[in-house]
Design a protein around this motif. Structure first.
Motif, PDB file in Angstrom:
ATOM      1  N   ARG A 177      40.160  63.965  28.016  1.00  0.00           N
ATOM      2  CA  ARG A 177      41.207  62.952  28.171  1.00  0.00           C
ATOM      3  C   ARG A 177      42.065  63.239  29.389  1.00  0.00           C
ATOM      4  N   GLU A 178      42.291  64.528  29.718  1.00  0.00           N
ATOM      5  CA  GLU A 178      43.080  64.913  30.876  1.00  0.00           C
ATOM      6  C   GLU A 178      42.331  65.983  31.647  1.00  0.00           C
ATOM      7  N   LEU A 179      42.450  65.942  32.983  1.00  0.00           N
ATOM      8  CA  LEU A 179      41.759  66.890  33.841  1.00  0.00           C
ATOM      9  C   LEU A 179      42.776  67.632  34.713  1.00  0.00           C
ATOM     10  N   THR A 180      42.509  68.916  34.954  1.00  0.00           N
ATOM     11  CA  THR A 180      43.288  69.714  35.904  1.00  0.00           C
ATOM     12  C   THR A 180      42.364  70.034  37.065  1.00  0.00           C
ATOM     13  N   LEU A 181      42.709  69.517  38.250  1.00  0.00           N
ATOM     14  CA  LEU A 181      41.767  69.509  39.364  1.00  0.00           C
ATOM     15  C   LEU A 181      42.344  70.130  40.634  1.00  0.00           C
ATOM     16  N   PRO A 182      41.480  70.733  41.478  1.00  0.00           N
ATOM     17  CA  PRO A 182      41.898  71.275  42.784  1.00  0.00           C
ATOM     18  C   PRO A 182      41.967  70.164  43.839  1.00  0.00           C
ATOM     19  N   LEU A 183      42.980  69.308  43.723  1.00  0.00           N
ATOM     20  CA  LEU A 183      43.057  68.144  44.611  1.00  0.00           C
ATOM     21  C   LEU A 183      43.526  68.493  46.023  1.00  0.00           C
ATOM     22  N   THR A 184      44.327  69.535  46.177  1.00  0.00           N
ATOM     23  CA  THR A 184      44.886  69.827  47.502  1.00  0.00           C
ATOM     24  C   THR A 184      43.809  70.089  48.551  1.00  0.00           C
ATOM     25  N   PRO A 185      42.815  70.950  48.290  1.00  0.00           N
ATOM     26  CA  PRO A 185      41.763  71.148  49.301  1.00  0.00           C
ATOM     27  C   PRO A 185      40.987  69.860  49.596  1.00  0.00           C
ATOM     28  N   ALA A 186      40.746  69.065  48.546  1.00  0.00           N
ATOM     29  CA  ALA A 186      40.022  67.804  48.746  1.00  0.00           C
ATOM     30  C   ALA A 186      40.858  66.829  49.567  1.00  0.00           C
ATOM     31  N   THR A 187      42.165  66.802  49.304  1.00  0.00           N
ATOM     32  CA  THR A 187      43.052  65.919  50.060  1.00  0.00           C
ATOM     33  C   THR A 187      43.060  66.295  51.533  1.00  0.00           C
ATOM     34  N   ALA A 188      43.037  67.582  51.808  1.00  0.00           N
ATOM     35  CA  ALA A 188      43.050  68.051  53.194  1.00  0.00           C
ATOM     36  C   ALA A 188      41.792  67.633  53.948  1.00  0.00           C
ATOM     37  N   ARG A 189      40.734  67.319  53.201  1.00  0.00           N
ATOM     38  CA  ARG A 189      39.486  66.837  53.811  1.00  0.00           C
ATOM     39  C   ARG A 189      39.343  65.325  53.665  1.00  0.00           C
ATOM     40  N   GLU A 190      40.397  64.660  53.219  1.00  0.00           N
ATOM     41  CA  GLU A 190      40.408  63.205  53.021  1.00  0.00           C
ATOM     42  C   GLU A 190      39.248  62.739  52.153  1.00  0.00           C
ATOM     43  N   VAL A 191      39.046  63.456  51.068  1.00  0.00           N
ATOM     44  CA  VAL A 191      38.063  63.025  50.074  1.00  0.00           C
ATOM     45  C   VAL A 191      38.751  62.026  49.144  1.00  0.00           C
ATOM     46  N   ASP A 192      38.198  60.836  49.057  1.00  0.00           N
ATOM     47  CA  ASP A 192      38.762  59.800  48.193  1.00  0.00           C
ATOM     48  C   ASP A 192      38.281  60.003  46.756  1.00  0.00           C
ATOM     49  N   VAL A 193      39.212  59.901  45.820  1.00  0.00           N
ATOM     50  CA  VAL A 193      38.875  59.976  44.399  1.00  0.00           C
ATOM     51  C   VAL A 193      39.057  58.588  43.802  1.00  0.00           C
ATOM     52  N   ILE A 194      37.980  58.047  43.254  1.00  0.00           N
ATOM     53  CA  ILE A 194      38.028  56.715  42.663  1.00  0.00           C
ATOM     54  C   ILE A 194      37.509  56.789  41.227  1.00  0.00           C
ATOM     55  N   GLY A 195      37.881  55.821  40.439  1.00  0.00           N
ATOM     56  CA  GLY A 195      37.408  55.763  39.067  1.00  0.00           C
ATOM     57  C   GLY A 195      36.738  54.438  38.786  1.00  0.00           C
TER      58      GLY A 195
END
Length: 371
Positions: free
Chosen positions: A296-314
């Protein structure tokens, strides 16, 4: 009971009665945790835009299993007895006065969600996000594991002559993969990673192949499901674990298997580990699409992905997919038949066994009822 089987006051039990003609219609009711019982199911009257369909093929989805095991799936909680099921196809028995594209005897696949057509999201064409959606088997709306249902005619799609009723029922899970590939803009230049080789991961693989993705790698913890993914056209498969400490090592294995950058990753499991792997494996400027809902909830390493401009979509369900799915099946660009691993009839004993089989995992991929 209103359209879509949503309770409007009665409990839905009792002999069906339409236009004064008594007809017994039976359905599989979810009564409690691990408790299903075949009981009578009252149908609504046939409206001018509706069709009466005698169901012939109904598949079991992961969300059905969640409801069966836990009386909930994500935030959708079963609070009262409910007919289960939403993957279905059948034969038209009667049509309303305004239905012109179907006649009795037509074989049809049913899109299970009835949207309001009035809200801003519906008007924008994103009807899958309609807040008033009545979706088969999603509480409080009754599902389709029944002898008959009444459904809007515009959500019933005639099957091509060479597409079976079972394949028609498979349009529902296939639609998830098609919608995911559309959301992620998969094209012939796209290198795709699929995390998870369960039913949704496998239909996402099939959809990515139909969208002519350049290269597809599938990762899973289960050797049998990986072998199925390979047989269905994955270019490479990667065995992974459930240990989140092994993400870096497994990302290296995935990148080696891909042989080039990962443009789009589909997480078809929805766990911290699988999303962390997808985020780390996806190349700079790429996309990660969350398809599965394991947690139901996820804890994710978003900062490194953000620095590479990886888009997260659902994605949430699908929209306008049945015509394309049926064309993919008709043309042979997609073959869903290998996914149907178990078949059951519609008796109390077989319904119980079918859900036990689907919930048990093992070598079961898609469990199908033949009514």
């Amino acid at each position: 009971m209103g359209k879509g089987g949503k309770t409007d006051g009665g409990d839905g039990f009792g002999d069906a009665s339409r236009d004064g003609v008594e007809q017994e219609n039976m359905a599989a009711w979810l009564l409690g945790v691990n408790t299903l019982k075949i009981q009578p199911f009252k149908l609504p009257n046939l409206g001018p835009g509706d069709v009466l369909v005698r169901l012939k093929a109904v598949g079991i989805c992961g969300s059905d299993v969640h409801h069966f095991k836990n009386m909930r799936c994500a935030d959708f909680v079963v609070k009262e007895p409910m007919v289960i099921g939403h993957e279905c196809a059948g034969i038209v028995e009667e049509v309303g006065s305004e239905v012109k594209h179907l006649v009795p005897g037509d074989r049809v696949a049913l899109e299970p969600g009835i949207n309001c057509k009035r809200c801003e999201l519906c008007k924008q064409g994103r009807y899958n996000l309609c807040p008033e959606m009545k979706f088969f088997g999603s509480p409080p709306t009754h599902g389709c594991l029944a002898n008959q249902v009444v459904h809007p005619g515009d959500l019933c799609f005639k099957l091509p002559n060479n597409v079976s009723l079972e394949e028609g029922a498979m349009c529902e899970p296939l639609s998830v993969g098609v919608h995911a590939c559309r959301r992620a803009n998969v094209c012939p230049e796209t290198n795709v990673l699929v995390m998870g080789a369960g039913p949704i991961g496998l239909v996402t693989l099939l959809a990515a192949r139909a969208f002519e993705a350049s290269r597809i790698v599938v990762a899973d913890v289960n050797d049998h499901r990986l072998s199925v993914a390979k047989a269905l056209g994955a270019h490479e498969i990667v065995k992974v674990s459930t240990n989140i400490e092994e993400v870096a090592e497994e990302v290296a294995k995935i990148k080696e298997a891909m042989g080039t950058r990962v443009d789009v990753s589909f997480d078809c499991a929805g766990f911290n580990k699988t999303m962390a792997t997808a985020l780390s494996a996806t190349g700079s400027g790429g996309k990660v699409c969350l398809v599965g809902m394991g947690q139901r909830e996820l804890t994710l390493p978003l900062t490194p992905a953000t620095a590479r401009e990886v888009d997260v979509i659902g994605i949430f369900r699908y929209k306008n997919t049945w015509p394309l799915c049926l064309e993919l099946l008709r043309s042979g660009k997609v073959d869903v038949k290998p996914l149907i691993t178990h078949r059951f009839g519609f008796s109390q004993k077989e319904v119980e066994k079918a859900f036990e089989t689907s919930a048990g995992g093992a070598n079961a991929i898609k469990v199908m009822f033949n009514l």
